[in-house]
Design a protein around this motif. Structure first.
Motif, PDB file in Angstrom:
ATOM      1  N   GLU A 126     -29.466 -43.475  -3.270  1.00 42.05           N
ATOM      2  CA  GLU A 126     -29.982 -43.414  -4.634  1.00 42.05           C
ATOM      3  C   GLU A 126     -31.326 -42.697  -4.698  1.00 42.05           C
ATOM      4  OE1 GLU A 126     -30.117 -47.357  -6.152  1.00 42.05           O
ATOM      5  OE2 GLU A 126     -27.943 -47.568  -6.205  1.00 42.05           O
ATOM      6  N   GLY A 127     -31.801 -42.209  -3.592  1.00 41.58           N
ATOM      7  CA  GLY A 127     -33.060 -41.489  -3.572  1.00 41.58           C
ATOM      8  C   GLY A 127     -34.290 -42.374  -3.607  1.00 41.58           C
ATOM      9  N   ARG A 128     -34.109 -43.674  -3.398  1.00 36.66           N
ATOM     10  CA  ARG A 128     -35.258 -44.587  -3.380  1.00 36.66           C
ATOM     11  C   ARG A 128     -34.999 -45.668  -2.331  1.00 36.66           C
ATOM     12  NH1 ARG A 128     -33.964 -49.348  -6.504  1.00 36.66           N
ATOM     13  NH2 ARG A 128     -32.098 -48.970  -7.734  1.00 36.66           N
ATOM     14  N   ALA A 129     -35.965 -46.513  -2.139  1.00 41.95           N
ATOM     15  CA  ALA A 129     -35.819 -47.597  -1.164  1.00 41.95           C
ATOM     16  C   ALA A 129     -34.693 -48.537  -1.592  1.00 41.95           C
ATOM     17  CB  ALA A 129     -37.125 -48.365  -1.044  1.00 41.95           C
ATOM     18  N   THR A 130     -34.021 -49.119  -0.628  1.00 44.52           N
ATOM     19  CA  THR A 130     -32.915 -50.026  -0.927  1.00 44.52           C
ATOM     20  C   THR A 130     -33.413 -51.303  -1.586  1.00 44.52           C
ATOM     21  OG1 THR A 130     -31.671 -49.159   0.940  1.00 44.52           O
ATOM     22  CG2 THR A 130     -30.981 -51.276   0.087  1.00 44.52           C
ATOM     23  N   VAL A 131     -34.454 -51.892  -1.025  1.00 43.26           N
ATOM     24  CA  VAL A 131     -35.034 -53.099  -1.605  1.00 43.26           C
ATOM     25  C   VAL A 131     -36.166 -52.653  -2.516  1.00 43.26           C
ATOM     26  CG1 VAL A 131     -36.145 -55.296  -1.094  1.00 43.26           C
ATOM     27  CG2 VAL A 131     -34.393 -54.408   0.441  1.00 43.26           C
ATOM     28  N   PHE A 132     -35.843 -52.588  -3.804  1.00 39.32           N
ATOM     29  CA  PHE A 132     -36.763 -51.989  -4.758  1.00 39.32           C
ATOM     30  C   PHE A 132     -37.280 -53.010  -5.772  1.00 39.32           C
ATOM     31  CE2 PHE A 132     -37.495 -49.406  -8.650  1.00 39.32           C
ATOM     32  CZ  PHE A 132     -38.523 -48.622  -8.169  1.00 39.32           C
ATOM     33  N   THR A 133     -36.409 -53.850  -6.282  1.00 36.87           N
ATOM     34  CA  THR A 133     -36.799 -54.811  -7.308  1.00 36.87           C
ATOM     35  C   THR A 133     -36.908 -56.214  -6.721  1.00 36.87           C
ATOM     36  OG1 THR A 133     -34.518 -55.302  -7.913  1.00 36.87           O
ATOM     37  CG2 THR A 133     -35.560 -53.441  -9.043  1.00 36.87           C
ATOM     38  N   ASN A 134     -37.398 -57.132  -7.537  1.00 38.40           N
ATOM     39  CA  ASN A 134     -37.471 -58.525  -7.098  1.00 38.40           C
ATOM     40  C   ASN A 134     -36.075 -59.101  -6.878  1.00 38.40           C
ATOM     41  OD1 ASN A 134     -40.242 -58.672  -7.026  1.00 38.40           O
ATOM     42  ND2 ASN A 134     -40.420 -59.366  -9.145  1.00 38.40           N
ATOM     43  N   ALA A 135     -35.103 -58.654  -7.657  1.00 40.51           N
ATOM     44  CA  ALA A 135     -33.723 -59.102  -7.460  1.00 40.51           C
ATOM     45  C   ALA A 135     -33.209 -58.647  -6.094  1.00 40.51           C
ATOM     46  CB  ALA A 135     -32.825 -58.569  -8.576  1.00 40.51           C
ATOM     47  N   ASP A 136     -33.522 -57.400  -5.727  1.00 42.56           N
ATOM     48  CA  ASP A 136     -33.136 -56.901  -4.400  1.00 42.56           C
ATOM     49  C   ASP A 136     -33.783 -57.728  -3.295  1.00 42.56           C
ATOM     50  OD1 ASP A 136     -31.651 -54.881  -5.570  1.00 42.56           O
ATOM     51  OD2 ASP A 136     -33.233 -53.373  -5.332  1.00 42.56           O
ATOM     52  N   ARG A 137     -35.043 -58.067  -3.489  1.00 41.58           N
ATOM     53  CA  ARG A 137     -35.744 -58.880  -2.489  1.00 41.58           C
ATOM     54  C   ARG A 137     -35.113 -60.261  -2.363  1.00 41.58           C
ATOM     55  NH1 ARG A 137     -39.965 -56.291  -5.224  1.00 41.58           N
ATOM     56  NH2 ARG A 137     -40.944 -54.692  -3.939  1.00 41.58           N
TER      57      ARG A 137
END
Length: 109
Positions: free
Chosen positions: A40-51
């Motif tokens: 997606e062109g960005r870090a995989t863990v990006f949002t608080n939901a991802d964390r």
């Protein structure tokens, strides 16, 4: 004559837990691998939901590794193994619940 009861054989209880943890851990690692390689062109863990998802899944994998170690460790004396099994079973259930909650978070967040 009072003799101590023979320790319960927990081998039949141990084998299904090892198999099920292997299968569940395989699914979780496959999910994490496909999630980590999304382009997606960005870090995989990006949002608080991802964390939150990453934390719960990594925590469940860590607990599953501890459960596997406890299940495969046969250095304990026979009279301790039954009590140790029940503690290991509680850790097993906790790891499964945490893994399912992590996948649920991934679906709904």
């Amino acid at each position: 004559m009072s003799s101590e009861p023979k320790p319960r054989d927990i081998a039949p209880l141990r084998q299904p837990m090892v198999t099920s943890i292997g299968i569940i851990m395989g699914f979780i690692l496959n999910f994490l691998a496909s999630w980590a390689t999304e382009d997606e062109g960005r870090a995989t863990v990006f949002t608080n939901a991802d964390r939150a998802v990453a934390f719960t899944l990594l925590l469940s994998i860590a607990l599953m590794c501890i459960v596997l170690f406890r299940l495969l460790d046969i250095r304990q004396p026979d009279h301790v193994q039954v009590a140790r099994y029940f503690t290991t079973y509680r850790l097993y259930v906790a790891a499964i619940v945490i893994a399912v909650s992590g996948v649920g978070l991934a679906l709904f967040l």
